[in-house]
Enzyme design. Structure first.
Site, PDB file in Angstrom:
ATOM      1  CG  HIS A 208       9.728  67.897  25.437  1.00  0.00           C
ATOM      2  ND1 HIS A 208      10.031  66.633  25.000  1.00  0.00           N
ATOM      3  CD2 HIS A 208      10.054  67.911  26.755  1.00  0.00           C
ATOM      4  CE1 HIS A 208      10.516  65.902  25.979  1.00  0.00           C
ATOM      5  NE2 HIS A 208      10.534  66.661  27.080  1.00  0.00           N
TER       6      HIS A 208
ATOM      7  CB  CYS B  15       9.744  67.638  30.182  1.00  0.00           C
ATOM      8  SG  CYS B  15      11.197  68.704  30.260  1.00  0.00           S
TER       9      CYS B  15
END
Length: 407
Positions: free
Chosen positions: A328, A346
């Site tokens: 992301h 992440c």
């Protein structure tokens, strides 16, 4: 084909020529077996036998209907149910044997009508009836993935077929042999039972790019357990897109995207920082599971006011596991991307790279991360490729093989 489709029409015809059937002999008159019609005087008799036998009851739904002719040939065979439609079948090359190719429905009385011809060409019509076992309940497919929500059913080369049933399946073999996979390019693949309600299919290797795939779950009337039978048939068609594989290392801090073997983009990244909260990005073969323009991310197991708590609004996210991992946009970590791991687990990339990645990623694209001490579990999201082929087959009920080529 069981879990995996086998053979061809030619092989099926050969099977019909060599298969055996039980003749109906339940007390006919004048020494003739029940269900046999004799030709007129002056011609050698042509006889027809049926399996199941005439007036048979509690016939299993998966028992094939076989009609055989002796001393002549079959001109036509029709099998009609009193509560359902007809049963399709195939005729052997010498026209002496007909065999059904679909599963019967439970609790139905079927009438089999055969027209035969003797050596002189005289035709005779013969009928036989049987009744299938009754059903106490039914099972159905609750969800099947991919579905129409997945980019027009064009998916990545790592995409599995995932089926969830609404009832626990006890007879896995019966169900699996009726899950048929066909593809425009031959692949070797197999089904894998994760539990009694989930069975998934994947190839031994990634799907070839631009392959068309069809899944036929021919479950109507199929036994799923004692007294339980399939409610309906389900068909799924989807396409494999171009081959795109993304690889990244938590040690080198770089994501490299290759499309059809050619490098198309390199993106500096920052992975999980580890530390006391154990924010590790998992190593393994992930698949793109969803593409989300906006995602709200919160700290797992840590509430507001506690050390380590966070709640972030994140943009252009591609989910890669069920444990909260995404690729992301992270404008706050651009200075660390390419140099250090500072994320909560992440894969952080720049806003520009995240916008490119979400636009150019298909659901089912492999995203491979290496170097982390935490390994992706096979049941964490779509971690199917974490299992070796030998491990995958361990939870199959039927031997794997090639898919049948689509017409």
């Amino acid at each position: 084909m069981g879990r995996v489709a086998y053979g061809s029409a030619g092989l099926l015809a050969l099977a019909l020529l060599t298969a055996c059937s039980a003749g109906g002999t339940s007390g006919g008159t004048a020494g003739k077996p029940d269900g046999v019609a004799m030709a007129g005087a002056g011609a050698r008799a042509a006889s027809v036998t049926f399996s199941p036998a005439d007036k048979a009851a509690d016939v299993p739904t998966d028992q094939p209907v076989v009609v055989s002719a002796q001393g002549g040939t079959l001109r036509s065979v029709r099998v009609e149910g009193d509560k359902s439609g007809s049963l399709d079948g195939v005729l052997s090359g010498d026209r002496t044997r007909w065999r059904s190719t679909v599963t019967a429905r439970p609790g139905v009385t079927y009438t089999v009508t055969a027209v035969s011809a003797d050596a002189a060409g005289k035709q005779t019509q013969t009928r036989s009836t049987f009744k299938t076992v009754k059903s106490n309940k039914t099972f159905d497919i609750k969800t099947i993935t991919p579905n129409k929500d997945y980019t027009g059913l064009t998916v990545g080369v790592g995409m599995p077929v995932m089926i969830e049933f609404d009832q626990p399946i006890a007879d896995r073999v019966s169900v699996e042999r009726n899950l048929l996979v066909r593809s425009s390019k031959p692949v070797e693949g197999a089904w894998h039972w994760f539990d009694d309600t989930h069975v998934d299919f994947r190839p031994r290797k990634y799907w070839p790019a631009h392959t068309k795939v069809r899944v036929d779950a021919k479950l109507a009337g199929v036994r799923g357990g004692p007294g339980m039978y399939g409610k309906r048939d389900v068909r799924l068609n989807f396409k494999i897109g171009r081959e795109q594989i993304t690889k990244g290392s938590v040690n080198n801090h770089v994501l490299t995207v290759r499309r059809n073997g050619k490098k198309v983009r390199t993106m500096p990244m920052s992975a999980g920082q580890g530390g006391q909260w154990k924010y590790h990005t998992t190593s393994g073969i992930h698949l793109a599971m969803s593409r989300e323009p906006v995602t709200i991310m919160t700290s797992p197991g840590i509430g507001p006011g506690s050390p380590g708590y966070y709640r972030l609004t994140v943009y252009n996210t591609v989910r890669i596991s069920n444990s909260g991992e995404y690729v992301h946009s992270a404008p706050w970590s651009v200075g660390s991307q390419g140099h250090a791991n500072v994320s909560h687990g992440c894969v952080n990339v720049s806003p520009a790279n995240a916008a490119w990645f979400i636009k150019n990623t298909l659901i089912g694209d492999p995203i491979i991360i290496t170097g982390s001490p935490r390994k992706l579990e096979p049941m964490n999201g779509w971690g199917h490729w974490q299992e070796s082929w030998k491990q995958w087959l361990k939870w199959s009920s039927i031997k794997s093989g090639p898919t049948v080529t689509l017409p």
